[in-house]
Design an enzyme around this catalytic site. Structure first.
Site, PDB file in Angstrom:
ATOM      1  N   ASP A  75      14.970  -9.454 -15.172  1.00 14.56           N
ATOM      2  CA  ASP A  75      15.875 -10.411 -15.800  1.00 14.56           C
ATOM      3  C   ASP A  75      15.076 -11.238 -16.804  1.00 14.56           C
ATOM      4  O   ASP A  75      14.037 -11.813 -16.463  1.00 14.56           O
ATOM      5  CB  ASP A  75      16.502 -11.342 -14.756  1.00 14.56           C
ATOM      6  CG  ASP A  75      17.600 -10.652 -13.960  1.00 14.56           C
ATOM      7  OD1 ASP A  75      17.833  -9.445 -14.180  1.00 14.56           O
ATOM      8  OD2 ASP A  75      18.223 -11.322 -13.108  1.00 14.56           O
ATOM      9  N   HIS A 224      11.262 -11.138 -12.568  1.00 13.99           N
ATOM     10  CA  HIS A 224      11.390 -11.929 -13.793  1.00 13.99           C
ATOM     11  C   HIS A 224      10.130 -11.752 -14.625  1.00 13.99           C
ATOM     12  O   HIS A 224       9.019 -11.797 -14.100  1.00 13.99           O
ATOM     13  CB  HIS A 224      11.598 -13.406 -13.463  1.00 13.99           C
ATOM     14  CG  HIS A 224      12.926 -13.690 -12.826  1.00 13.99           C
ATOM     15  ND1 HIS A 224      13.137 -13.553 -11.469  1.00 13.99           N
ATOM     16  CD2 HIS A 224      14.108 -14.082 -13.365  1.00 13.99           C
ATOM     17  CE1 HIS A 224      14.396 -13.863 -11.197  1.00 13.99           C
ATOM     18  NE2 HIS A 224      15.009 -14.177 -12.329  1.00 13.99           N
TER      19      HIS A 224
END
Length: 266
Positions: A75, A224
């Protein structure tokens, strides 16, 4: 970037009571994606009721539990200097991934987005402004997804995204339905950990151990790219997973496998 609080803490906060009595309640009910972490190679479970809800809309969070396959997803809400290293690792190890992007990321890190596409990775839709999608109207939902597609198309030439992931893992049946109607398929995850604090690195060993301890067949991994821990641990994780017999597949392969399984069930 807003955090995936429920998913990362792996505590499921699901209020299903009343759905059977009132089948329309689930449309408005917000769910926070999360569950107990996988251990000993056993895939986690979201529970029968939530599995049924996801299956109704073709939403996926893991692959088959009898095949040593991993699906890497990242993400990207903003750039923190580590995505290039991650892309270098993926290229060297020949491991495909899907990057779920926001509008801010596409605008601010366009060269990296272009490289993702050039390197053959998938691009997913993490919304344009990273709002709580479950709180939006249908028009607002559509606007979030299509604005991301518009800027992605202008940046890379890619027509549109297919796979969507709601910010913070917050969703409801309405979001899944509207997404389906617009041609989007929601992809959640089965492995995640606290890795979003850009100023609080815990070290390479932390990320590596989280990945290895939770590893299981059919794992959809969420990381992430703001984390130096992830960038440093990724090469060793991929190599060790391969040593254990795991292969790295794309989300297209995951969806094909899921759809074939559902067809056989029906």
């Amino acid at each position: 970037m807003a955090t995936h609080i429920a998913g990362i803490f792996m505590a499921i906060f699901l209020v299903i009571v009343g759905v059977i009595v009132n089948p329309f309640a689930v449309q408005a009910e917000a769910f926070h994606w999360g569950f107990k972490k996988a251990t000993d190679g056993v895939p986690p479970s979201a529970g029968a009721q939530l599995d049924q809800l996801l299956d109704e809309y073709g939403a996926i969070y893991k692959g088959r539990d009898d095949k040593k396959v991993v699906y890497l997803t990242f993400d990207n809400g903003y750039e923190n200097g580590y995505t290039e290293s991650i892309l270098d690792t993926l290229k060297k190890e020949k491991a495909p991934a899907t990057f779920f992007l926001t509008g801010h990321y596409v605008k601010s890190a366009s060269d990296l987005v272009k490289r993702m596409v050039k390197d053959g990775h998938g691009i997913g839709n993490h919304s344009y402004d990273h709002p709580n999608m479950a709180n939006l109207s249908e028009k607002q939902m559509k606007d979030e997804w299509e604005r991301l597609d518009d800027i992605l198309r202008a940046t890379t030439g890619q027509k549109r995204t297919i796979y969507a992931r709601p910010p913070e893992g917050v969703f409801n049946a309405k979001l899944l339905q509207v997404g389906n109607d617009l041609g989007y398929r929601h992809i959640f995850w089965s492995i995640a950990f606290i890795d979003w604090h850009r100023d609080q690195p815990k070290g390479k060993a932390y990320a590596y151990n989280e990945l290895m301890n939770q590893l299981h067949p059919g794992a959809v991994i969420l990381m992430h790219t703001v984390s130096s821990d992830n960038a440093e641990a990724l090469p060793d994780f991929i190599r060790e997973a391969k040593k254990q017999g795991y292969k790295f597949h794309t989300l297209d392969q995951l969806v094909d496998e899921y759809d074939n399984k559902q067809s056989n069930i029906q």
